[in-house]
Design an enzyme around this catalytic site. Structure first.
Site, PDB file in Angstrom:
ATOM      1  N   TYR A   1      -1.891  -9.650  16.084  1.00 60.32           N
ATOM      2  CA  TYR A   1      -2.919 -10.817  15.860  1.00 60.32           C
ATOM      3  C   TYR A   1      -3.613 -10.897  17.224  1.00 60.32           C
ATOM      4  O   TYR A   1      -3.158 -10.606  18.388  1.00 60.32           O
ATOM      5  CB  TYR A   1      -1.607 -12.027  16.338  1.00 60.32           C
TER       6      TYR A   1
ATOM      7  N   ARG B   1      -0.274  -9.564   9.035  1.00 56.00           N
ATOM      8  CA  ARG B   1       1.032  -9.288   8.975  1.00 56.00           C
ATOM      9  C   ARG B   1       1.459  -8.891   7.674  1.00 56.00           C
ATOM     10  O   ARG B   1       0.913  -9.164   6.378  1.00 56.00           O
ATOM     11  CB  ARG B   1       1.880 -10.461   9.386  1.00 56.00           C
TER      12      ARG B   1
ATOM     13  N   HIS C   1      16.264 -16.848   7.437  1.00 53.56           N
ATOM     14  CA  HIS C   1      16.679 -16.250   8.511  1.00 53.56           C
ATOM     15  C   HIS C   1      18.142 -16.331   8.694  1.00 53.56           C
ATOM     16  O   HIS C   1      19.069 -17.190   9.037  1.00 53.56           O
ATOM     17  CB  HIS C   1      16.159 -17.050   9.761  1.00 53.56           C
TER      18      HIS C   1
ATOM     19  N   ASP D   1      11.099 -13.523   1.433  1.00 53.19           N
ATOM     20  CA  ASP D   1      10.088 -13.729   2.573  1.00 53.19           C
ATOM     21  C   ASP D   1       9.089 -12.761   2.515  1.00 53.19           C
ATOM     22  O   ASP D   1       9.406 -11.597   3.057  1.00 53.19           O
ATOM     23  CB  ASP D   1      11.311 -13.563   3.837  1.00 53.19           C
TER      24      ASP D   1
ATOM     25  N   GLU E   1       4.692  -8.064   5.224  1.00 57.36           N
ATOM     26  CA  GLU E   1       6.500  -8.157   5.202  1.00 57.36           C
ATOM     27  C   GLU E   1       6.876  -8.096   3.852  1.00 57.36           C
ATOM     28  O   GLU E   1       6.377  -8.475   2.785  1.00 57.36           O
ATOM     29  CB  GLU E   1       6.656  -9.689   5.470  1.00 57.36           C
TER      30      GLU E   1
ATOM     31  N   HIS F   1       6.560 -10.691  17.984  1.00 57.54           N
ATOM     32  CA  HIS F   1       7.803 -11.040  17.157  1.00 57.54           C
ATOM     33  C   HIS F   1       8.357  -9.682  17.113  1.00 57.54           C
ATOM     34  O   HIS F   1       7.883  -8.471  17.165  1.00 57.54           O
ATOM     35  CB  HIS F   1       7.395 -11.849  15.986  1.00 57.54           C
TER      36      HIS F   1
ATOM     37  N   GLU G   1       8.604  -6.595   8.799  1.00 61.02           N
ATOM     38  CA  GLU G   1       7.221  -7.180   8.911  1.00 61.02           C
ATOM     39  C   GLU G   1       6.519  -7.315  10.158  1.00 61.02           C
ATOM     40  O   GLU G   1       6.384  -8.275  10.902  1.00 61.02           O
ATOM     41  CB  GLU G   1       7.450  -9.036   8.655  1.00 61.02           C
TER      42      GLU G   1
ATOM     43  N   ASP H   1      12.359 -45.346   2.886  1.00 66.00           N
ATOM     44  CA  ASP H   1      13.309 -45.488   1.987  1.00 66.00           C
ATOM     45  C   ASP H   1      13.066 -44.196   1.246  1.00 66.00           C
ATOM     46  O   ASP H   1      13.719 -44.011   0.024  1.00 66.00           O
ATOM     47  CB  ASP H   1      13.648 -46.561   1.323  1.00 66.00           C
TER      48      ASP H   1
ATOM     49  N   HIS I   1      14.472  -9.247  10.264  1.00 69.04           N
ATOM     50  CA  HIS I   1      15.686 -10.227  10.440  1.00 69.04           C
ATOM     51  C   HIS I   1      16.421 -10.103   9.118  1.00 69.04           C
ATOM     52  O   HIS I   1      15.961  -9.730   8.016  1.00 69.04           O
ATOM     53  CB  HIS I   1      15.334 -11.856  10.450  1.00 69.04           C
TER      54      HIS I   1
ATOM     55  N   HIS J   1       3.549 -19.358  12.596  1.00 69.63           N
ATOM     56  CA  HIS J   1       4.252 -20.371  11.713  1.00 69.63           C
ATOM     57  C   HIS J   1       3.361 -21.295  11.394  1.00 69.63           C
ATOM     58  O   HIS J   1       3.741 -22.404  11.327  1.00 69.63           O
ATOM     59  CB  HIS J   1       5.665 -20.674  12.127  1.00 69.63           C
TER      60      HIS J   1
ATOM     61  N   ASP K   1       2.328 -16.019   4.064  1.00 66.66           N
ATOM     62  CA  ASP K   1       3.809 -15.833   4.074  1.00 66.66           C
ATOM     63  C   ASP K   1       4.361 -16.814   3.505  1.00 66.66           C
ATOM     64  O   ASP K   1       4.652 -17.744   3.760  1.00 66.66           O
ATOM     65  CB  ASP K   1       3.990 -15.871   5.805  1.00 66.66           C
TER      66      ASP K   1
HETATM   67  N1  GLY Z   1       8.495 -16.615   7.233  1.00 66.01           N
HETATM   68  C1  GLY Z   1       9.231 -16.360   8.166  1.00 66.01           C
HETATM   69  C2  GLY Z   1       9.392 -15.033   8.863  1.00 66.01           C
HETATM   70  O1  GLY Z   1       8.648 -14.204   8.134  1.00 66.01           O
HETATM   71  O2  GLY Z   1      10.423 -14.840   9.453  1.00 66.01           O
HETATM   72 MN    MN Z   2       7.906 -14.330   6.444  1.00 68.18          MN
HETATM   73 MN    MN Z   3      10.431 -12.790   8.001  1.00 71.79          MN
END
Ligand code: GLY
Ligand code: MN
Ligand code: MN
Length: 450
Positions: free
Chosen positions: A383, A401, A356, A266, A403, A345, A379, A33, A349, A238, A255
């Site tokens: 890797y 990374r 996103h 982000d 970003e 990737h 970003e 609950d 975005h 992720h 991140d």
């Molecule tokens: N944190 C998710 C991305 O960088 O798109």
């Molecule tokens: Mn990110």
């Molecule tokens: Mn991102």
């Protein structure tokens, strides 16, 4: 801000002869609950600023007066003493500026007549199959009922992408102010993490420190699950387990972005656990940083994400060839896409109320061009899997990374997350306990001045 958002959407809806139905979403069970803390669906918040579950906004451009009608929970003293205060129907018009407010329980009875006079309905299908079915049944009954009355009833469903999401994609000044505040708090959190990192600590401590910094500064929390990835965990894009020990000599990829009044940031930084990059870590880091800076330079009106990505890929691939991680030459590597195992990737975005963010990446049959007011992440990353036997052992398990969040301006761009250090010597110094260039109070004052 919300009234202005409604005004703009109503103008677009009028040109489409469309009503618009925008739900807030409801509570979601976590276990037994217990529920997750409620967070409204971004479309709904964008148009209302209202934070309660079980609400629905209906926009009606063809209505004579009541063009913005909100359905919401009624006041209920007993329920409120258990689960929290409610605005209630009586106060909604004054507080939120809508034209009419009704109890959510009256939604299905009142909706059909509200829709009369509209040719189309803008509504995102697929989020709630039960509601979708009831809506389509209701519309078909409405058509039947008015077959001979001569009144217009809806015959088409439209997705919000062409109207509401076009508006959300281009931020106004008030929204940019929210994102600046979120960026400042993200800077506080990333700097706190750099100061806290040391061998033997756990990813979970850094995760908690990020959340603590977001919340103690009054934000709605993290914009998405923090990714706190030590060593080879950084190669899981992720990774959110965030429960392993930080190891001397490894990197830590963080991140994490603050959400301020539901507007997201982000940001990713990759830092050395021991306070100093190894030669291999530094080589990869500087390569990613160079790709990121060059790609950011391309963010300006008229350019596209494709240009950003191609620029980053070319720099990364050239660098990987120089380091001996790819055989080359450049053209062959680009064509074979062998680099994909190191960079799998895209380079950015849209960003806004959602991390996103909505908004199409194609427009008028071609790649979407940047316009002032859009916000994009840049970003790039590299890797190198821990079990990649095609590269020398010294490279394995390195994940980097970097970003940042970039506002497109008339003259080019502004890096909203610029206060978060990313140069090798700055990052090393902070991780070693030296004071950052600006003190916390100065960063706050600088944020408040913008
Ligand atoms: N944190 C998710 C991305 O960088 O798109
Ligand atoms: Mn990110
Ligand atoms: Mn991102």
């Amino acid at each position: 801000m919300f009234r202005e958002h409604r005004r703009r959407l109503l103008e677009l809806l009028r040109s489409q002869e469309a009503a618009c139905i925008v739900p807030s979403g409801g509570l979601k069970t976590r276990n037994a609950d217990c529920e997750y803390r409620f967070r409204p669906i971004s479309d709904f918040y964008y148009l209302t600023g209202f934070r309660e579950p079980d609400s629905i906004l209906v926009l009606l451009p063809e209505a004579a007066e009541q063009k913005a009608v909100l359905f919401l929970r009624e006041r209920d003293a007993k329920a409120e003493s258990w689960t929290g205060r409610r605005l209630g129907v009586e106060r909604a018009c004054k507080e939120l500026g809508v034209d009419a407010a009704h109890a959510i329980g009256e939604f299905w009875d009142r909706l059909p007549e509200l829709l009369v006079g509209h040719q189309r309905i803008v509504h995102r299908m697929g989020n709630d199959p039960d509601r979708d079915r009831l809506l389509t049944e209701m519309v078909s009954e409405l058509q039947q009922a008015h077959r001979k009355s001569g009144k217009l009833t809806p015959t088409e469903w439209l997705d919000p992408e062409a109207s509401l999401h076009e508006l959300r994609l281009v931020k106004d000044e008030a929204e940019v102010a929210e994102m600046r505040r979120a960026s400042w708090i993200s800077a506080e959190a990333h700097i706190a993490a750099m100061q806290a990192v040391e061998p033997g600590r756990n990813e979970s401590e850094i995760d908690a420190l990020l959340d603590y910094t977001f919340r103690r500064n009054g934000s709605t929390g993290a914009a998405y699950n923090n990714i706190v990835a030590g060593g080879e965990n950084a190669c899981i894009l992720h990774y959110i387990e965030n429960d392993k020990a930080l190891v001397d000599g490894e990197l830590l990829l963080i991140d994490s972005g603050c959400e301020w009044n539901f507007y997201a940031t982000d940001v990713t930084r990759t830092i050395p656990v021991s306070g100093r990059f190894s030669p291999e870590q530094k080589a990869i880091y500087e390569l990613v940083l160079r790709a990121q800076k060059e790609a950011i330079e391309l963010v300006r009106p008229g350019n596209t994400f494709v240009q950003i990505h191609d620029c980053a890929v070319e720099i990364l691939v050239l660098g990987l060839i120089e380091l001996g991680l790819l055989a080359g030459p450049l053209e062959k590597e680009l064509q074979s896409e062998d680099y994909y195992r190191f960079y799998m990737h895209k380079t950015g975005h849209w960003l806004g109320l959602d991390v996103h963010e909505c908004g199409s990446y194609y427009h008028a049959g071609t790649d979407r061009k940047f316009e002032p007011g859009m916000v994009a992440t840049v970003e790039p990353g590299l890797y190198i899997a821990a079990d990649d036997s095609t590269v020398e052992a010294r490279w394995r398990g390195i994940g980097v990374r970097i970003e940042d969040d970039i506002l497109v301006t008339a003259g080019g761009h502004e890096i909203l997350s610029a206060a978060i250090p990313k140069e090798v010597d700055e990052v090393e110094a902070i991780c070693q306990g030296k004071p950052p260039g600006m003190k916390a109070g100065e960063r706050k004052a600088a944020n408040e001045a913008t």
